[in-house]
Structure formats: C-alpha cells, structure tokens
Design a protein around this motif. Structure first.
Motif, PDB file in Angstrom:
ATOM      1  N   ASN A 186       0.831  -1.200   0.000  1.00  0.00           N
ATOM      2  CA  ASN A 186       0.000   0.000   0.000  1.00  0.00           C
ATOM      3  C   ASN A 186       0.868   1.254   0.000  1.00  0.00           C
ATOM      4  O   ASN A 186       0.525   2.265  -0.597  1.00  0.00           O
ATOM      5  CB  ASN A 186      -0.934   0.006   1.201  1.00  0.00           C
TER       6      ASN A 186
ATOM      7  N   ARG B   4       2.744   1.543  -3.506  1.00  0.00           N
ATOM      8  CA  ARG B   4       1.858   1.963  -4.603  1.00  0.00           C
ATOM      9  C   ARG B   4       1.677   3.475  -4.649  1.00  0.00           C
ATOM     10  O   ARG B   4       1.285   4.015  -5.672  1.00  0.00           O
ATOM     11  CB  ARG B   4       0.500   1.278  -4.466  1.00  0.00           C
ATOM     12  N   ARG B   5       1.927   4.139  -3.529  1.00  0.00           N
ATOM     13  CA  ARG B   5       1.776   5.602  -3.532  1.00  0.00           C
ATOM     14  C   ARG B   5       2.772   6.247  -4.472  1.00  0.00           C
ATOM     15  O   ARG B   5       2.547   7.355  -4.947  1.00  0.00           O
ATOM     16  CB  ARG B   5       1.981   6.163  -2.134  1.00  0.00           C
TER      17      ARG B   5
ATOM     18  N   LEU C  96     -18.482   9.306  -6.825  1.00  0.00           N
ATOM     19  CA  LEU C  96     -17.779  10.483  -6.314  1.00  0.00           C
ATOM     20  C   LEU C  96     -17.607  11.519  -7.426  1.00  0.00           C
ATOM     21  O   LEU C  96     -17.403  11.155  -8.582  1.00  0.00           O
ATOM     22  CB  LEU C  96     -16.402  10.076  -5.783  1.00  0.00           C
TER      23      LEU C  96
ATOM     24  N   GLU D  78     -13.890  14.793  -5.605  1.00  0.00           N
ATOM     25  CA  GLU D  78     -13.834  13.733  -4.578  1.00  0.00           C
ATOM     26  C   GLU D  78     -13.002  12.542  -5.048  1.00  0.00           C
ATOM     27  O   GLU D  78     -12.270  11.934  -4.264  1.00  0.00           O
ATOM     28  CB  GLU D  78     -15.245  13.276  -4.220  1.00  0.00           C
TER      29      GLU D  78
ATOM     30  N   LEU E 136      -9.919  11.640  -2.550  1.00  0.00           N
ATOM     31  CA  LEU E 136     -10.193  10.524  -1.626  1.00  0.00           C
ATOM     32  C   LEU E 136      -8.922   9.875  -1.083  1.00  0.00           C
ATOM     33  O   LEU E 136      -8.762   9.710   0.126  1.00  0.00           O
ATOM     34  CB  LEU E 136     -11.077   9.475  -2.300  1.00  0.00           C
ATOM     35  N   ALA E 137      -8.014   9.503  -1.986  1.00  0.00           N
ATOM     36  CA  ALA E 137      -6.790   8.827  -1.530  1.00  0.00           C
ATOM     37  C   ALA E 137      -5.883   9.796  -0.767  1.00  0.00           C
ATOM     38  O   ALA E 137      -5.205   9.403   0.182  1.00  0.00           O
ATOM     39  CB  ALA E 137      -6.046   8.216  -2.703  1.00  0.00           C
TER      40      ALA E 137
ATOM     41  N   LYS F 158      -7.725   9.766   2.683  1.00  0.00           N
ATOM     42  CA  LYS F 158      -7.867   8.492   3.411  1.00  0.00           C
ATOM     43  C   LYS F 158      -6.600   7.643   3.395  1.00  0.00           C
ATOM     44  O   LYS F 158      -6.440   6.769   4.238  1.00  0.00           O
ATOM     45  CB  LYS F 158      -9.032   7.681   2.827  1.00  0.00           C
ATOM     46  N   VAL F 159      -5.742   7.853   2.404  1.00  0.00           N
ATOM     47  CA  VAL F 159      -4.494   7.086   2.377  1.00  0.00           C
ATOM     48  C   VAL F 159      -3.350   7.911   2.964  1.00  0.00           C
ATOM     49  O   VAL F 159      -2.611   7.451   3.823  1.00  0.00           O
ATOM     50  CB  VAL F 159      -4.142   6.627   0.942  1.00  0.00           C
TER      51      VAL F 159
ATOM     52  N   ARG G 250      -5.806  12.236 -10.800  1.00  0.00           N
ATOM     53  CA  ARG G 250      -5.970  11.528  -9.526  1.00  0.00           C
ATOM     54  C   ARG G 250      -4.686  10.804  -9.138  1.00  0.00           C
ATOM     55  O   ARG G 250      -4.279  10.819  -7.974  1.00  0.00           O
ATOM     56  CB  ARG G 250      -7.128  10.531  -9.652  1.00  0.00           C
TER      57      ARG G 250
ATOM     58  N   MET H 242      -1.142  12.077  -5.956  1.00  0.00           N
ATOM     59  CA  MET H 242      -0.394  11.340  -4.928  1.00  0.00           C
ATOM     60  C   MET H 242       1.110  11.602  -5.038  1.00  0.00           C
ATOM     61  O   MET H 242       1.893  10.970  -4.351  1.00  0.00           O
ATOM     62  CB  MET H 242      -0.665   9.835  -5.047  1.00  0.00           C
TER      63      MET H 242
ATOM     64  N   ARG I  27      -7.046  -0.072  -5.137  1.00  0.00           N
ATOM     65  CA  ARG I  27      -5.808  -0.639  -4.588  1.00  0.00           C
ATOM     66  C   ARG I  27      -4.581   0.057  -5.172  1.00  0.00           C
ATOM     67  O   ARG I  27      -3.593   0.270  -4.489  1.00  0.00           O
ATOM     68  CB  ARG I  27      -5.727  -2.151  -4.865  1.00  0.00           C
ATOM     69  N   SER I  28      -4.669   0.419  -6.445  1.00  0.00           N
ATOM     70  CA  SER I  28      -3.506   1.046  -7.080  1.00  0.00           C
ATOM     71  C   SER I  28      -3.255   2.447  -6.524  1.00  0.00           C
ATOM     72  O   SER I  28      -2.179   3.000  -6.698  1.00  0.00           O
ATOM     73  CB  SER I  28      -3.673   1.080  -8.597  1.00  0.00           C
ATOM     74  N   LEU I  29      -4.259   3.024  -5.842  1.00  0.00           N
ATOM     75  CA  LEU I  29      -4.051   4.327  -5.204  1.00  0.00           C
ATOM     76  C   LEU I  29      -3.517   4.176  -3.779  1.00  0.00           C
ATOM     77  O   LEU I  29      -3.308   5.163  -3.083  1.00  0.00           O
ATOM     78  CB  LEU I  29      -5.356   5.117  -5.163  1.00  0.00           C
ATOM     79  N   GLY I  30      -3.342   2.940  -3.344  1.00  0.00           N
ATOM     80  CA  GLY I  30      -2.772   2.715  -2.024  1.00  0.00           C
ATOM     81  C   GLY I  30      -3.798   2.363  -0.950  1.00  0.00           C
ATOM     82  O   GLY I  30      -3.457   2.246   0.216  1.00  0.00           O
ATOM     83  N   PHE I  31      -5.070   2.172  -1.339  1.00  0.00           N
ATOM     84  CA  PHE I  31      -6.064   1.729  -0.372  1.00  0.00           C
ATOM     85  C   PHE I  31      -5.854   0.258  -0.040  1.00  0.00           C
ATOM     86  O   PHE I  31      -5.582  -0.543  -0.940  1.00  0.00           O
ATOM     87  CB  PHE I  31      -7.483   1.886  -0.930  1.00  0.00           C
ATOM     88  N   GLY I  32      -6.002  -0.098   1.215  1.00  0.00           N
ATOM     89  CA  GLY I  32      -5.977  -1.508   1.605  1.00  0.00           C
ATOM     90  C   GLY I  32      -7.280  -2.163   1.187  1.00  0.00           C
ATOM     91  O   GLY I  32      -8.211  -1.478   0.754  1.00  0.00           O
TER      92      GLY I  32
ATOM     93  N   LEU J  98     -15.000   2.178   1.047  1.00  0.00           N
ATOM     94  CA  LEU J  98     -15.124   3.499   0.426  1.00  0.00           C
ATOM     95  C   LEU J  98     -15.553   3.436  -1.043  1.00  0.00           C
ATOM     96  O   LEU J  98     -16.151   4.373  -1.560  1.00  0.00           O
ATOM     97  CB  LEU J  98     -13.790   4.249   0.514  1.00  0.00           C
TER      98      LEU J  98
ATOM     99  N   ARG K 144     -26.408  10.778  -5.389  1.00  0.00           N
ATOM    100  CA  ARG K 144     -26.328  12.055  -6.083  1.00  0.00           C
ATOM    101  C   ARG K 144     -25.940  11.893  -7.551  1.00  0.00           C
ATOM    102  O   ARG K 144     -25.878  12.857  -8.288  1.00  0.00           O
ATOM    103  CB  ARG K 144     -25.304  12.951  -5.387  1.00  0.00           C
ATOM    104  N   TYR K 145     -25.571  10.674  -7.917  1.00  0.00           N
ATOM    105  CA  TYR K 145     -25.066  10.532  -9.279  1.00  0.00           C
ATOM    106  C   TYR K 145     -26.022   9.770 -10.157  1.00  0.00           C
ATOM    107  O   TYR K 145     -26.963   9.189  -9.673  1.00  0.00           O
ATOM    108  CB  TYR K 145     -23.711   9.835  -9.288  1.00  0.00           C
TER     109      TYR K 145
END
Ligand SMILES: Nc1ncnc2c1ncn2[C@@H]1O[C@H](COP(=O)(O)OP(=O)(O)O)[C@@H](O)[C@H]1O
Ligand SMILES: [Mg+2]
Lengths: 240, 220
Positions: free
Chosen positions: A73, A76-77, A92, A96, A100-101, A104-105, A149, A153, B125-130, B137, B219-220
């Motif tokens: 994780n 990947r940043r 979103l 947003e 988001l990342a 939250k990340v 997006r 990062m 995941r590629s943005l670093g989210f677990g 989310l 909303r979308y």
C-alpha cells in the motif's frame, strides 16, 4: 528506478510473462508496443504488485515489490497507474475522486487535499468540472481525471495501460497531450500504447513485446527505422 | 343479500387497529433486519469453495423464492414443531418472513456485487487503499445503491406478508386484530376495508420515505 529482472508469471497453464527484463531510469519514458494478449497489461500490474509473480524480481527504487516484507500500500503511492477504462469512481465527483486517496491514504486535511487536487485537475484542464460526476464526463475527460488523480499522490513513476484505446478517435488527442506534458516535465513513465506516433515522438526508448517477452528494445529511431528482429518489422508493418 | 354498512362502530375500533399496525410494522422491520444479515451470509456462502455451504445457501434461496410465503410460515409453525422446535405464533410468523426475505435479498446482494466491477477494486488498490478501505469506500457505496430499491420492495412485501400470520394464530398484528373484530361483530367489509387502507398507508409511507432517502443519498 524500476528494475525488472527475468520475471515469469503464469495464469494456470498459460505462461504470460516468460522472463521479462527491463530497467527504466528516473526521467525516462519507455513505450511498450506489441499485439494484444502478449502480456503488457500483466507486466504493468506486476510492477505495482497488483499481480504476484512466479519468479524473477521487480525493484522499485531498490525495494523488491513482491518481497513479503514490502508494504505494498505504501509502495503503490509512488507508482501511479491509469488503466484502459473504468478508472473513475462513479459515486464520487471529479474533485472527490481526486481527493479521496489524499485524505484516506495519505491522511491530508480536506483543505490540503482540495488544494492539491484542484492544482492537478487544472493541470489536465478539468478545473471547471470539479463538482461533476464521472458519468457526465466524456471518455477523454475521465481518463484525464484518472491521470490527475494518480498525479495528486505525487508519484515518482506513472504507468499507462493503453489509456486511449477505449476512446473515440477525436478524444485521443487531448489525453496524449496531457501525457506529453508530463513527459516534458520529466515524469518517469512506462506507456503501453498502440499510438505509434506518440511512442515515436515522446519516448526515450521503445520496447517491442510479443508472447510474454521483450523481443527488441531501443530508441524510437532504431525500432521504427531499423528494427533488428523480423517480428518487430512484421508488427510495425501491420500497424503503421 | 342485504348488508347495511355500519361505519361508526368500525371507526371506534381504529385505535385498536392502529396498535395492530404497529405490531405489523415491528414484525416487518425485524424480519428485514435479521433477513439482511442472513442474506449477506448467504450471498457470501454462494461464492464459497465449500460445496456444503454453497448447497445450503442455494437451497435456501431456491425454496424461499419458489414456494408460497404462506407455506414458509406454516412450516415455521407446524413443521418445526414436528422436530421439537416450538415457536409461538408471533415467532413463527417472524421466522417465516425472515426466511423469505433472506432468500430474496441474498439474490439481490449477489446481483449487486456483480454490478460493481472488479476494476473498481483494482483502481482503488492502485491508489494505495488496503482491501478493507477499498471495500468500504468504493465498493460498498455502489453496492448499497444497487440494492436499495430491491430492498425497499422487499420491505413493502414483508409488511404485506405479515397478514399471513393469521393462519398460525397471530392475533396482535393488523390482520389479526381485524379478524378478531370481525369474528366478534361480523362487520367484515368495514373492518377489512379500513385494514386495507391502513396497509396501503404504511406501504406508501415506507416507499416515500425510501424515495426521500435515495434522493438525499444518491447524487449521481
Ligand atoms: N486474471 C487473469 N486470469 C487468467 N488469464 C489472464 C488474466 N489476465 C490476463 N490473462 C491472460 O494473459 C494473457 C495476457 O494478457 P494481457 O497482459 O492483458 O495482455 P495485453 O495487455 O498485452 O493485451 C492473455 O492471454 C490473457 O487472456
Ligand atoms: Mg492490455
């Protein structure tokens, strides 16, 4: 620096990567060309650890991607990736999606995240779409949003997987222009693409991929004007 | 046939019937809450590697969706009694409706999960989210939207199904109360007409409430 060393990977019986090696220096733009099904997307997914590998290794700034001890994780940043399609989170807004990342990340405050996101969205020309949902964007705008997006990062590397392949022809240019801009700014990029013009003008090196192997790699001039391998010449003959 | 309408005494029973409506709503809400929990479990089980788990979930879903709700309630009352599990009328009705809800909702959730493409997880995941953050989310909000309307429909359906409790002797819900009044006075038409209006109003309030929530949320 990204170092790919003799990487092999199979899906069940099918060996998709058959010993791929490639080193990409900081600031370099490497385009990967080749027919579909040759393993290009799989290679990109291995680089940021979305796919495991069977043997060989991949190092990003000296960190082995598939080592047990590696925090993926976190790794990947520093690797941004944009896929062919379905990048946007439909629930979103553009803003947003981009913040988001960051929040939250990376744990940034909303104000901080907004500022970074707006800067990146301006960069790709989406500053007047902040409150819009992706469903209301064109395919080209969605791809530019995905680029912004990823850039938000502050990655050291950007991977692009045929980001213009699913777009209507008239929308391809705006996305390629954005990528060209990034290349000019010195971003390190691996670009899987069918856009031979882009590969030729923007890349430092071009790799020809076939059947899970890099058959030939060299400057655009070498690859496009004097391909050494018959497979390369044949592929270029079929797409140019 | 000569039947003269007497509405006045019928309307005098209104407080009693409103109390019954509350019981009806209570059974429906409980059967939904428990039903949703079981449905999530069933939906997960259908994707399990174990043949047993898949079999149990598959059978539950098939039976719930392809047999009359009345039988499901009957079996909860009489059938379970045969094997030594004695539920009172109220619990049997609750169990029957919950069984039905869980089967339908499991199918709804399965479809909902399929409606959220795996590429969304990959992008997150590629943005670093677990994996958990990516689910919470990115997947969950989209899943919730996909299942919201079917869930509302099931809630209305659950409210209407509570009326079947009368066959296993439930006498505190709207239909039960109405039936008791009917037996006492034989003003069949008046009481059941009022009950029908009450059912209609409850169902409408639920649907309108759901629409309001959806309007605020999606909303979308
Ligand atoms: N998750 C997967 N499971 C099984 N096979 C896969 C999977 N992903 C890709 N493949 C197969 O691997 C091969 C290479 O795919 P891919 O890397 O997408 O090629 P390319 O991007 O060059 O078109 C293809 O034959 C594809 O069908
Ligand atoms: Mg591909």
């Amino acid at each position: 620096m990204i170092e790919i060393e003799n990487v092999r990977k199979s899906f069940g019986q099918l060996e998709v990567l058959k010993g791929v090696s490639l080193a990409v220096d900081r600031g370099e733009v490497v385009s990967v060309i080749g027919g579909s099904g040759s393993g290009k997307s799989t290679l990109l997914m291995c680089i940021n650890g979305l796919e495991p590998i069977d043997s060989g290794r991949i190092l990003v700034d000296g960190v082995e991607v598939h080592a047990r001890s590696t925090d993926l994780n976190k790794l990947r940043r520093k690797i941004g990736i944009v896929f062919q399609q379905w990048n946007a989170f439909p629930h979103l807004t553009v803003l947003e999606n981009t913040t988001l990342a960051l929040r939250k990340v990376l744990g940034k405050s909303r104000a901080e995240a907004d500022a970074i996101a707006i800067k990146q969205l301006e960069h790709v020309g989406l500053q007047d779409k902040l409150k819009v949902f992706p469903g209301k964007l064109s395919g080209g705008q969605q791809q530019r949003m995905a680029i912004a997006r990823a850039l938000a990062m502050s990655p050291s590397y950007m991977l692009f997987d045929e980001v213009t392949s699913a777009l209507d022809p008239q929308l391809v240019g705006e996305v390629l222009d954005t990528m060209r801009l990034l290349a000019d700014e010195g971003m390190t990029m691996i670009v899987v693409t069918h856009e031979m013009g882009f590969a030729r003008e923007v890349s430092n090196r071009v790799a020809f991929f076939k059947d899970g192997l890099i058959h030939e790699i060299g400057t655009p001039k070498q690859i496009f004007e004097q391909p050494q391998r018959p497979e390369t010449a044949e592929f270029l003959g079929s797409v140019l | 046939m000569n039947y003269t309408f007497h509405w006045r005494p019928a309307f005098r029973a209104l407080p009693e019937m409103l109390a019954g409506s509350l019981v009806t709503l209570q059974i429906a809400v409980l059967s939904m809450v428990i039903g949703i929990a079981i449905a999530v479990l069933l939906a997960v089980m259908t994707g399990s590697k174990s043949r047993w788990l898949r079999g149990i979930a598959g059978t539950w879903i098939e039976v719930a969706r392809n047999t009359p709700a009345l039988f499901q309630i009957y079996i909860a009352y009489f059938g379970l009694g045969q094997i030594g599990i004695h539920l009172d009328s109220y619990l049997a009705l609750l169990a029957g409706i919950t069984f039905n809800n869980a089967g339908y909702l499991a199918e709804t959730f399965r479809g909902g999960l399929r409606a959220v493409p795996q590429t969304q997880v990959r992008a997150a995941r590629s943005l670093g989210f677990g994996p958990i953050a990516a689910f919470r989310l990115i997947v969950l909000p989209q899943l919730f939207r996909a299942v919201f309307h079917p869930m509302t429909n099931q809630m209305v359906w659950a409210i209407l199904m509570t009326s079947l409790g009368v066959v296993v002797g439930v006498n505190t819900d709207l239909t039960g109360v109405t039936q008791e009044l009917n037996v006492r006075t034989f003003r069949t038409f008046e009481y059941f007409a009022i009950a029908a209006v009450l059912y209609y109003l409850i169902a409408k309030v639920v649907t309108l409430g759901a629409r309001l929530i959806a309007w605020r949320l999606f909303r979308y």
